[in-house]
Design a protein around this motif. Structure first.
Motif, mmCIF file in Angstrom:
data_model
loop_
_atom_site.group_PDB
_atom_site.id
_atom_site.type_symbol
_atom_site.label_atom_id
_atom_site.label_comp_id
_atom_site.label_asym_id
_atom_site.label_seq_id
_atom_site.Cartn_x
_atom_site.Cartn_y
_atom_site.Cartn_z
ATOM 1 N N GLN A 18 43.656 31.378 40.948
ATOM 2 C CA GLN A 18 44.021 31.269 41.105
ATOM 3 C C GLN A 18 44.430 29.413 42.543
ATOM 4 O O GLN A 18 46.020 29.396 42.477
ATOM 5 C CB GLN A 18 43.925 32.139 42.462
ATOM 6 C CG GLN A 18 44.924 31.762 44.058
ATOM 7 C CD GLN A 18 44.258 33.332 44.601
ATOM 8 O OE1 GLN A 18 43.626 34.129 43.996
ATOM 9 N NE2 GLN A 18 45.131 33.518 45.320
ATOM 10 N N GLU B 156 40.914 37.921 38.122
ATOM 11 C CA GLU B 156 41.969 38.448 38.870
ATOM 12 C C GLU B 156 42.943 38.557 40.074
ATOM 13 O O GLU B 156 42.837 37.927 40.305
ATOM 14 C CB GLU B 156 41.714 39.896 38.327
ATOM 15 C CG GLU B 156 41.554 40.280 36.323
ATOM 16 C CD GLU B 156 42.778 40.531 35.582
ATOM 17 O OE1 GLU B 156 43.726 40.720 36.007
ATOM 18 O OE2 GLU B 156 43.065 39.935 34.982
ATOM 19 N N ARG C 239 46.454 38.894 42.185
ATOM 20 C CA ARG C 239 47.552 39.869 42.728
ATOM 21 C C ARG C 239 48.776 38.665 43.075
ATOM 22 O O ARG C 239 48.559 37.868 43.782
ATOM 23 C CB ARG C 239 47.398 40.184 43.544
ATOM 24 C CG ARG C 239 48.427 41.385 43.890
ATOM 25 C CD ARG C 239 48.331 42.587 44.790
ATOM 26 N NE ARG C 239 46.605 43.252 44.693
ATOM 27 C CZ ARG C 239 46.786 44.430 44.038
ATOM 28 N NH1 ARG C 239 47.805 44.720 43.454
ATOM 29 N NH2 ARG C 239 45.827 45.174 43.737
ATOM 30 N N MET D 203 49.956 41.590 38.232
ATOM 31 C CA MET D 203 48.587 41.265 37.990
ATOM 32 C C MET D 203 48.325 40.033 37.212
ATOM 33 O O MET D 203 49.329 40.234 36.022
ATOM 34 C CB MET D 203 47.432 41.703 37.625
ATOM 35 C CG MET D 203 47.390 43.251 38.754
ATOM 36 S SD MET D 203 46.689 42.292 40.303
ATOM 37 C CE MET D 203 44.717 41.995 40.215
ATOM 38 N N ALA E 191 56.025 44.482 43.512
ATOM 39 C CA ALA E 191 54.445 45.423 43.881
ATOM 40 C C ALA E 191 53.794 45.823 42.565
ATOM 41 O O ALA E 191 53.619 46.297 41.391
ATOM 42 C CB ALA E 191 54.359 46.495 44.125
ATOM 43 N N ASP E 192 52.210 44.924 42.422
ATOM 44 C CA ASP E 192 51.543 45.195 41.002
ATOM 45 C C ASP E 192 51.453 44.427 39.879
ATOM 46 O O ASP E 192 50.621 44.812 39.357
ATOM 47 C CB ASP E 192 50.799 47.133 41.858
ATOM 48 C CG ASP E 192 50.730 48.259 42.776
ATOM 49 O OD1 ASP E 192 50.205 47.069 43.590
ATOM 50 O OD2 ASP E 192 51.413 49.283 42.237
ATOM 51 N N SER F 143 51.713 39.036 44.520
ATOM 52 C CA SER F 143 52.503 39.122 45.432
ATOM 53 C C SER F 143 51.271 38.317 46.903
ATOM 54 O O SER F 143 51.729 37.458 47.948
ATOM 55 C CB SER F 143 52.208 40.954 46.252
ATOM 56 O OG SER F 143 51.536 41.201 46.570
ATOM 57 N N GLU F 144 50.748 37.927 46.798
ATOM 58 C CA GLU F 144 49.748 37.108 46.888
ATOM 59 C C GLU F 144 49.700 35.563 46.903
ATOM 60 O O GLU F 144 50.002 35.245 48.012
ATOM 61 C CB GLU F 144 47.961 37.816 47.505
ATOM 62 C CG GLU F 144 47.668 39.059 47.638
ATOM 63 C CD GLU F 144 46.055 39.673 47.545
ATOM 64 O OE1 GLU F 144 45.237 38.471 47.045
ATOM 65 O OE2 GLU F 144 45.978 40.716 47.928
#
Length: 444
Positions: free
Chosen positions: A343, A304, A306, A338, A335-336, A308-309
């Motif tokens: 990654q 999982e 994020r 997932m 925002a938020d 935005s990151e």
């Protein structure tokens, strides 16, 4: 056994079983219906006779006067006195009368079948008026007559069943032939696919699920043909991409070995050789990575993450190139958000697409991330010249390079990563005027 004959055999067997059960049930019920109908007719005839006798002879004293009348009736009957429990008269001989009286219980009014010898008789009882006299008229019909009617009816029913079965089997043969013929033709098309005769694939007229299978086969053949062509193009392009730097390296290496160049040219040649070796290393590393992405699921380690990151990491790595070209980098991230993906691999895919957009942008690159229903969209757009129409269908193939392209493997790697992450990637015309790459990830 061929499917055509299997379907006909199964249908015929099922039909015979159904008809056999139906025939048995009808054969069993028809006798009961005939007995009931015969009892009804006997009762009607008996009521007419009793009504006539009551009107004509009225009293028990006149009983002997209608004995001759009963003899004239073409019926098997008894006049029975319940109070005396004896037969007063009958239309049968005395021996037959006595035989019936001995073998059957005349007092049992519920018994509808009597026996005499080896035969059975259907009976019906009608009381004389008034009932206080205790007189009854008992009419009989041999059961053999009804069984003959039953047998005749069953023979006709059997003929109908045979004719119906024949017609049904012929219809089944026609329908199964219509059903199986497309499958047989589809088998031939699969043989052509097996032999890689993609240009000889023919469409098949079919309906329902067979049409869907036929469509899937055609699409599979087209996809296999595209795949084989892409593989051929891959090897041709790969050999070309590898051959060019190798020839350059070979030319400089032979010149240096044979002392053809002076010292300055040798230094320049060594620099070119190092550059080409680095280029070869990059191409080979990307080819190895692409092969692993296509064949080894273990290289993916989904988690999982994020969004935005993830985008922040893309911006951080792309910022030097953005500043160097003097273009703006716009981001619009919900925002938020997932995602469940690897990654590191997804970051590699986004960087490949972003760097591609920066190279072609005139003044702006925009990256967006939003969620619509249960789908996460990541969009990377630029205001460059866009993707030529002739390259749109092939832009994600290996060694397909647009203007200012490098190895031709970046977008192929990006597509492999996105698809292995459960997403889809497509290229469209951007509202900014250039190319727009849209990544879709559906959340289950």
């Amino acid at each position: 056994m061929k499917l055509h004959y299997q379907l006909n055999a199964a249908f015929t067997t099922l039909l015979l079983v159904i008809l056999s059960v139906t025939g048995f049930v009808i054969y069993s019920l028809i006798l009961n219906l005939l007995v009931q109908d015969e009892q009804r007719q006997l009762k009607q005839n008996g009521e007419l006779i009793v009504s006539f006798l009551n009107e004509e002879f009225g009293t028990i004293q006149n009983f002997q006067q209608f004995s001759d009348f009963l003899e004239e009736q073409d019926l098997q009957l008894f006049v029975y006195d319940k109070q005396l429990n004896r037969v007063l008269d009958s239309t049968m001989s005395k021996n037959v009368e006595n035989g019936f009286f001995i073998n059957n219980n005349f007092t049992d009014e519920k018994e509808s079948l009597w026996e005499y010898g080896n035969d059975k008789y259907v009976t019906s009882r009608i009381a004389f008026y008034p009932e206080s006299r205790g007189l009854e008229l008992i009419l009989l019909t041999p059961l053999n007559d009804l069984q003959a009617v039953q047998h005749n009816f069953f023979v006709r029913l059997l003929i109908v069943f045979i004719v119906g079965t024949g017609a049904a089997v012929l219809l089944s043969y026609f329908l199964t032939n219509k059903l199986v013929t497309p499958l047989s033709r589809l088998k031939l098309q699969l043989k052509k696919i097996e032999k890689r005769q993609f240009d000889q694939i023919e469409r098949i007229n079919a309906t329902g699920e067979i049409k869907e299978v036929e469509q899937s086969v055609v699409e599979m053949a087209e996809e296999l043909q595209r795949y084989m062509k892409s593989q051929q193009a891959f090897f041709q392009n790969a050999s070309h991409e590898l051959k060019t730097p190798l020839m350059t390296i070979q030319g400089y290496a032979e010149g240096i070995r044979d002392h053809i160049f002076d010292k300055e040219d040798e230094e320049k040649g060594l620099e070119v050789m190092v550059t080409e070796v680095k280029r070869l290393k990059t191409i080979i590393n990307e080819m190895i990575l692409l092969a692993k992405l296509d064949s080894e699921q273990a290289v993916y380690q989904p988690e999982e993450i994020r969004v935005s990151e993830l985008i922040d990491q893309v911006v951080d790595r792309a910022l030097p190139l953005v500043n160097e070209k003097g273009i703006s980098f716009v981001r619009d991230i919900d925002a938020d958000l997932m995602l469940h993906a690897d990654q590191e691999k997804l970051l590699r895919a986004l960087l490949n697409i972003t760097f591609n957009g920066i190279r072609h942008a005139n003044s702006q690159v925009k990256i967006e991330a939003k969620k619509i229903d249960r789908t996460v969209f990541i969009v990377i757009a630029d205001d460059g010249e866009g993707v030529p129409k002739d390259l749109v269908q092939h832009i994600f193939h290996r060694f397909v390079k647009g203007k200012n392209g490098e190895t031709g493997l970046g977008l192929a790697i990006a597509r492999a990563i996105v698809e292995q992450s459960g997403g889809k990637i497509a290229v469209e015309q951007s509202e900014l005027g250039g190319a727009k790459f849209v990544l879709r990830f559906s959340r289950q």
